[in-house]
Design an enzyme around this catalytic site. Structure first.
Site, short mmCIF file in Angstrom:
data_model
loop_
_atom_site.label_atom_id
_atom_site.label_comp_id
_atom_site.label_asym_id
_atom_site.label_seq_id
_atom_site.Cartn_x
_atom_site.Cartn_y
_atom_site.Cartn_z
N THR A 116 0.84 -1.19 0.00
CA THR A 116 0.00 0.00 0.00
C THR A 116 0.88 1.25 0.00
OG1 THR A 116 -0.05 -0.21 2.41
CG2 THR A 116 -1.96 -1.02 1.23
N GLU A 121 -6.54 -7.46 -5.62
CA GLU A 121 -7.23 -7.45 -4.34
C GLU A 121 -8.15 -8.65 -4.15
OE1 GLU A 121 -6.43 -5.58 -2.02
OE2 GLU A 121 -5.69 -3.67 -2.80
#
Length: 562
Positions: free
Chosen positions: A368, A407
């Site tokens: 991230t 994801e």
């Protein structure tokens, strides 16, 4: 001793604990992000008359260009907003990716091509992106500038190029094989099928054109029209299951942040589900305060933090997308339950995870980025963005320049199956059409009548523990640089090991932790990239810090009074 958490925790819809007068203004605006080019983009947007929300659009878009290994238009994230006023208002913008409508719980039961994990690599690994929708939403609802103005710095970076640095090359080395498997990804992000040379330029003209369509048409400029056609055509041609309806149906969701009263008139404002991090943060802080952690010696203090994390992470498997599953927040944040957790901690020995009452474990992804912004009106943003693994699914939709996320691996493929990080699945996080996967991203504020602080970091399942350690430094009165530089350790219930950065513990401290029964495992590298800021409301002083583990930058900007 005052309790850290009041009897009222969770979703606080009452008035704020810290009303402020209109004269309280920061002396400077500040941007702290994981890449210098993104920090400059935010400052440039503020200087052009934008507010913190315009700057957040600029920073997020610039990170999408400069850090394709950490975030991008093909990913998503969470934005925690603070609207300045006599009584500040908080909003949580959920731009988490969604499973395609054709997704189902057993879609990864059949192995992919040799050497390929279909939930990690390629088009089938990609969920529907949320970041472009968030940029349009923030600009339209909260910004002062036109979206095209806030996106211009990112377009310029994509068109003219961004320098390749050592961090980029390191991330490529982690995902090189997957990147080589997709010709479009290899063409854009590699050089002769290898990591580009340091200081060479990464140019992304197709991404610049995609940003232009987003700038011209807002939400529709990405989720319909030419960009949508390019995305759906490429995904379907590569075996993915996206449809145009997946894109046209995507919307960000504004949620109420989790809020908890802290000691000394402070309040924690943090991420609600589908983030699991905010719950873990509240639980950990509650346990530590009841255990009087600040009075303990260094070894005992670390032991108490570890044991608090063990219990907080144990509960995370009960959480999932709040639009599709019931999250038992009232039970998990109930004072009686938090007191019970604290009482179960033995100050003299570690608690084996296997001895705790059983709870469903959970599933999480990894890479991230994070940034934080404050303007001179006191509006602020703390945002964490992701495409999951470095370079996401290593699949780029031809003609769009959009590198897609992976994801879908953040969902539980089966309740008893582990993901790449040793985290097992949970019923609440099983794949379902249109569902948002559980996340660790934990953008957070701590606010009182006297000051505002912001915390956030990348790092997958380690995010809540890193944010906790940063907040503990703040509560302990340490300077802001220490919040970001503090050596780190992590425990996530399962596997039952204490991970730590090299040089976190002395030989004596390691021996003490072993005597207490902890199983130690060095990460052999430093991790995380914490971005923090603090605004002293009495003096107006604003300061920030960017984690030296990364390449980020925290800078201020003074503007003339308006």
């Amino acid at each position: 001793m005052r309790p850290l958490l009041s009897l009222f925790v969770g979703l606080l819809l009452c008035s704020s604990l810290h009303a402020e007068t209109p004269v309280q203004r920061p002396q400077h605006a500040l941007v702290a992000s994981a890449h210098p080019a993104a920090t400059v983009a935010g400052l440039e947007t503020l200087a052009a008359g934008g507010n913190a929300f315009d700057a957040a659009v600029a920073v997020a878009a610039a990170l999408a260009v400069a850090e394709p290994y950490g975030s991008g238009l093909g990913g998503g994230g969470f934005f925690l907003l603070r609207e300045a006023g006599t009584t500040p208002r908080y909003r949580f913008v959920d731009a988490r990716e969604r499973a395609p409508l054709k997704a189902h719980a057993s879609m990864y039961a059949t192995p992919g091509k040799a050497g390929q994990a279909p939930s990690l690599d390629g088009a089938l690994a990609a969920a529907i992106p949320g970041l472009p929708a968030a940029l349009a939403h923030l600009s339209q609802r909260y910004g002062k500038l036109a979206l095209r103005d806030s996106l211009y710095p990112a377009q310029r970076l994509a068109r003219d190029g961004i320098g390749i640095d050592a961090l980029y090359r390191e991330r490529v080395s982690w995902r090189l094989k997957a990147m080589q498997a997709d010709p479009e990804t290899a063409r854009i992000f590699l050089s002769d099928n290898q990591a580009p040379a340091e200081h060479s330029l990464l140019r992304q003209p197709e991404l610049a054109s995609t940003l232009q369509r987003l700038a011209d048409h807002g939400h529709a400029g990405f989720y319909s029209g030419r960009t949508a056609d390019l995305l759906v055509r490429a995904v379907q041609a590569a075996g993915g299951i996206w449809t145009h309806k997946d894109l046209t149906d995507y919307r960000v969701i504004e949620r109420q942040p989790l809020r908890a009263k802290l000691q000394d008139g402070r309040e924690l404002i943090t991420a609600p589900p589908p983030s699991a991090g905010g719950v873990a943060l509240i639980q950990s802080l509650a346990m530590l305060q009841q255990l009087n952690w600040r009075k303990a010696d260094t070894l005992t203090r670390d032991h108490l933090v570890i044991e608090s994390l063990r219990r907080a992470y144990r509960d995370r498997g009960l959480l999932g997308d709040p639009d599709q599953v019931r999250n038992p927040l009232a039970s998990l944040l109930a004072p009686a339950y938090l007191q019970q957790l604290a009482r179960s901690i033995d100050r003299q020995k570690a608690t084996p995870s296997s001895s705790l009452p059983p709870a469903t474990a959970w599933h999480e992804g990894q890479h991230t980025t994070h940034f934080t912004v404050i303007d001179q009106a006191g509006n602020a943003v703390s945002a964490t963005l992701s495409i999951n693994l470095p370079f996401g699914a290593a699949f780029t939709a031809k003609g769009s320049g959009v590198l897609l996320n992976n994801e879908m691996d953040d969902f539980a493929k089966a309740v008893d199956e582990q993901n790449a990080y040793g985290l097992t699945g949970s019923q609440a996080n099983l794949i379902a059409p249109g569902k948002r996967p559980l996340s660790s991203m934990t953008p957070s504020f701590v606010e009182s009548a006297g000051e505002l602080s912001s915390f956030g970091t990348p790092g997958g399942s380690r995010i809540p523990s890193m944010v906790l350690l940063g907040i503990l430094e703040y509560l302990d009165g340490q300077p802001i640089e220490r919040w970001a530089t503090r050596p780190r350790f992590h425990h996530q219930y399962l596997p039952d090991v204490l991970e730590y950065e090299p040089a976190t513990f002395s030989s004596q401290e390691k021996a003490g932790l072993l005597r207490l029964g902890h199983q130690l495992q060095s990460t052999n590298r430093r991790y995380g990239n914490l971005q923090v800021l603090r605004w002293n409301k009495q003096s107006g002083a604003v300061e920030g810090a960017s984690d030296p583990r990364g390449l980020g930058r925290a800078d201020t900007l003074a503007l003339p009074p308006q």
